[in-house]
Write a protein that holds these residues in place. Sequence first.
Motif, PDB file in Angstrom:
ATOM      1  N   ASP A  29      55.894  41.305  22.069  1.00 45.48           N
ATOM      2  CA  ASP A  29      56.595  40.025  22.201  1.00 45.48           C
ATOM      3  C   ASP A  29      55.779  38.896  21.570  1.00 45.48           C
ATOM      4  OD1 ASP A  29      58.738  41.219  23.461  1.00 45.48           O
ATOM      5  OD2 ASP A  29      58.120  40.627  25.491  1.00 45.48           O
ATOM      6  N   ALA A  30      54.478  38.883  21.841  1.00 47.31           N
ATOM      7  CA  ALA A  30      53.612  37.845  21.276  1.00 47.31           C
ATOM      8  C   ALA A  30      53.569  37.953  19.754  1.00 47.31           C
ATOM      9  CB  ALA A  30      52.204  37.955  21.858  1.00 47.31           C
ATOM     10  N   GLU A  31      53.468  39.170  19.246  1.00 41.44           N
ATOM     11  CA  GLU A  31      53.429  39.382  17.793  1.00 41.44           C
ATOM     12  C   GLU A  31      54.743  38.950  17.148  1.00 41.44           C
ATOM     13  OE1 GLU A  31      53.004  43.130  14.737  1.00 41.44           O
ATOM     14  OE2 GLU A  31      52.040  43.277  16.689  1.00 41.44           O
ATOM     15  N   ASN A  32      55.847  39.285  17.777  1.00 36.98           N
ATOM     16  CA  ASN A  32      57.149  38.891  17.232  1.00 36.98           C
ATOM     17  C   ASN A  32      57.323  37.381  17.248  1.00 36.98           C
ATOM     18  OD1 ASN A  32      57.971  41.475  16.581  1.00 36.98           O
ATOM     19  ND2 ASN A  32      58.917  41.832  18.562  1.00 36.98           N
ATOM     20  N   ARG A  34      54.928  35.208  16.897  1.00 28.61           N
ATOM     21  CA  ARG A  34      54.130  34.706  15.765  1.00 28.61           C
ATOM     22  C   ARG A  34      54.858  34.928  14.449  1.00 28.61           C
ATOM     23  NH1 ARG A  34      49.819  36.704  18.719  1.00 28.61           N
ATOM     24  NH2 ARG A  34      49.854  38.681  17.626  1.00 28.61           N
ATOM     25  N   ARG A  35      55.528  36.077  14.320  1.00 25.63           N
ATOM     26  CA  ARG A  35      56.253  36.371  13.089  1.00 25.63           C
ATOM     27  C   ARG A  35      57.420  35.415  12.866  1.00 25.63           C
ATOM     28  NH1 ARG A  35      56.950  42.072  14.104  1.00 25.63           N
ATOM     29  NH2 ARG A  35      55.007  42.959  13.463  1.00 25.63           N
ATOM     30  N   ARG A  36      58.087  35.064  13.959  1.00 25.85           N
ATOM     31  CA  ARG A  36      59.268  34.206  13.841  1.00 25.85           C
ATOM     32  C   ARG A  36      58.917  32.733  13.688  1.00 25.85           C
ATOM     33  NH1 ARG A  36      61.371  37.854  17.805  1.00 25.85           N
ATOM     34  NH2 ARG A  36      60.589  36.477  19.420  1.00 25.85           N
ATOM     35  N   HIS A  37      57.682  32.353  14.034  1.00 22.00           N
ATOM     36  CA  HIS A  37      57.304  30.940  13.989  1.00 22.00           C
ATOM     37  C   HIS A  37      57.264  30.459  12.536  1.00 22.00           C
ATOM     38  CE1 HIS A  37      55.615  27.235  15.454  1.00 22.00           C
ATOM     39  NE2 HIS A  37      54.744  27.282  14.466  1.00 22.00           N
ATOM     40  N   ASN A  38      57.712  29.231  12.333  1.00 23.96           N
ATOM     41  CA  ASN A  38      57.695  28.630  10.999  1.00 23.96           C
ATOM     42  C   ASN A  38      56.377  27.869  10.831  1.00 23.96           C
ATOM     43  OD1 ASN A  38      58.157  27.393   8.598  1.00 23.96           O
ATOM     44  ND2 ASN A  38      59.814  26.088   9.318  1.00 23.96           N
ATOM     45  N   TYR A  39      55.461  28.442  10.074  1.00 24.11           N
ATOM     46  CA  TYR A  39      54.157  27.825   9.856  1.00 24.11           C
ATOM     47  C   TYR A  39      54.148  26.843   8.693  1.00 24.11           C
ATOM     48  CZ  TYR A  39      52.176  31.160  13.137  1.00 24.11           C
ATOM     49  OH  TYR A  39      51.893  31.879  14.268  1.00 24.11           O
ATOM     50  N   LEU A  40      55.245  26.749   7.959  1.00 19.99           N
ATOM     51  CA  LEU A  40      55.289  25.907   6.763  1.00 19.99           C
ATOM     52  C   LEU A  40      54.946  24.446   7.054  1.00 19.99           C
ATOM     53  CD1 LEU A  40      55.734  26.011   3.742  1.00 19.99           C
ATOM     54  CD2 LEU A  40      58.129  25.522   4.157  1.00 19.99           C
ATOM     55  N   PRO A  41      55.540  23.800   8.070  1.00 21.51           N
ATOM     56  CA  PRO A  41      55.162  22.394   8.314  1.00 21.51           C
ATOM     57  C   PRO A  41      53.667  22.221   8.576  1.00 21.51           C
ATOM     58  CG  PRO A  41      57.154  22.938   9.536  1.00 21.51           C
ATOM     59  CD  PRO A  41      56.626  24.225   8.957  1.00 21.51           C
ATOM     60  N   PHE A  42      53.074  23.153   9.309  1.00 22.42           N
ATOM     61  CA  PHE A  42      51.632  23.078   9.560  1.00 22.42           C
ATOM     62  C   PHE A  42      50.862  23.172   8.248  1.00 22.42           C
ATOM     63  CE2 PHE A  42      47.715  25.579   9.978  1.00 22.42           C
ATOM     64  CZ  PHE A  42      46.946  24.667  10.701  1.00 22.42           C
ATOM     65  N   CYS A  43      51.241  24.129   7.399  1.00 22.34           N
ATOM     66  CA  CYS A  43      50.535  24.326   6.121  1.00 22.34           C
ATOM     67  C   CYS A  43      50.662  23.084   5.239  1.00 22.34           C
ATOM     68  CB  CYS A  43      51.083  25.551   5.402  1.00 22.34           C
ATOM     69  SG  CYS A  43      50.714  27.096   6.262  1.00 22.34           S
ATOM     70  N   VAL A  44      51.853  22.506   5.198  1.00 30.04           N
ATOM     71  CA  VAL A  44      52.064  21.304   4.376  1.00 30.04           C
ATOM     72  C   VAL A  44      51.181  20.166   4.885  1.00 30.04           C
ATOM     73  CG1 VAL A  44      53.750  19.532   3.758  1.00 30.04           C
ATOM     74  CG2 VAL A  44      54.366  21.946   3.612  1.00 30.04           C
ATOM     75  N   GLU A  45      51.141  19.966   6.199  1.00 29.25           N
ATOM     76  CA  GLU A  45      50.307  18.897   6.763  1.00 29.25           C
ATOM     77  C   GLU A  45      48.822  19.156   6.515  1.00 29.25           C
ATOM     78  OE1 GLU A  45      50.954  15.836   8.045  1.00 29.25           O
ATOM     79  OE2 GLU A  45      52.954  16.342   7.294  1.00 29.25           O
ATOM     80  N   LEU A  46      48.418  20.406   6.612  1.00 34.32           N
ATOM     81  CA  LEU A  46      47.025  20.758   6.345  1.00 34.32           C
ATOM     82  C   LEU A  46      46.655  20.427   4.899  1.00 34.32           C
ATOM     83  CD1 LEU A  46      44.401  22.078   7.380  1.00 34.32           C
ATOM     84  CD2 LEU A  46      45.339  24.264   6.627  1.00 34.32           C
ATOM     85  N   LEU A  47      47.502  20.830   3.968  1.00 40.13           N
ATOM     86  CA  LEU A  47      47.249  20.530   2.550  1.00 40.13           C
ATOM     87  C   LEU A  47      47.260  19.025   2.288  1.00 40.13           C
ATOM     88  CD1 LEU A  47      49.330  23.375   0.888  1.00 40.13           C
ATOM     89  CD2 LEU A  47      46.843  23.115   0.834  1.00 40.13           C
ATOM     90  N   ARG A  48      48.203  18.343   2.909  1.00 38.69           N
ATOM     91  CA  ARG A  48      48.287  16.891   2.735  1.00 38.69           C
ATOM     92  C   ARG A  48      47.013  16.226   3.261  1.00 38.69           C
ATOM     93  NH1 ARG A  48      53.373  15.422   5.051  1.00 38.69           N
ATOM     94  NH2 ARG A  48      54.235  15.838   2.994  1.00 38.69           N
ATOM     95  N   GLY A  49      46.550  16.659   4.415  1.00 35.28           N
ATOM     96  CA  GLY A  49      45.332  16.092   4.982  1.00 35.28           C
ATOM     97  C   GLY A  49      44.116  16.354   4.109  1.00 35.28           C
ATOM     98  N   MET A  50      44.020  17.572   3.569  1.00 32.70           N
ATOM     99  CA  MET A  50      42.891  17.886   2.676  1.00 32.70           C
ATOM    100  C   MET A  50      42.967  17.057   1.395  1.00 32.70           C
ATOM    101  SD  MET A  50      42.081  21.959   3.116  1.00 32.70           S
ATOM    102  CE  MET A  50      43.664  22.531   2.562  1.00 32.70           C
ATOM    103  N   ALA A  51      44.183  16.865   0.878  1.00 36.30           N
ATOM    104  CA  ALA A  51      44.347  16.069  -0.337  1.00 36.30           C
ATOM    105  C   ALA A  51      43.967  14.613  -0.070  1.00 36.30           C
ATOM    106  CB  ALA A  51      45.783  16.163  -0.845  1.00 36.30           C
TER     107      ALA A  51
END
Length: 82
Positions: A29-32, A34-51
Amino acid sequence: DHDHDHDESQVQMIQAQLVSEQAKRAAWDAENARRRHNYLPFCVELLRGMAESGKLPELTKAANDRVALHRQIAMAKRMAQK
């Protein structure tokens, strides 16, 4: 008496199997989730912050250098096998 001991040991074995299966299902259940979670907004914010902090070019170069090194090592291993 012997049958009772045998039945009790079977009950304990089945209970242990049940606990194991429940733990396995909880992990699935925990693995599923994680698979279903949308990590894209986090990744975009991380890249934006690094930039914005100016670290993105330095980190990108470091990552590209690591990839180039790993490729050279892999190529050298392939050449050594021939």
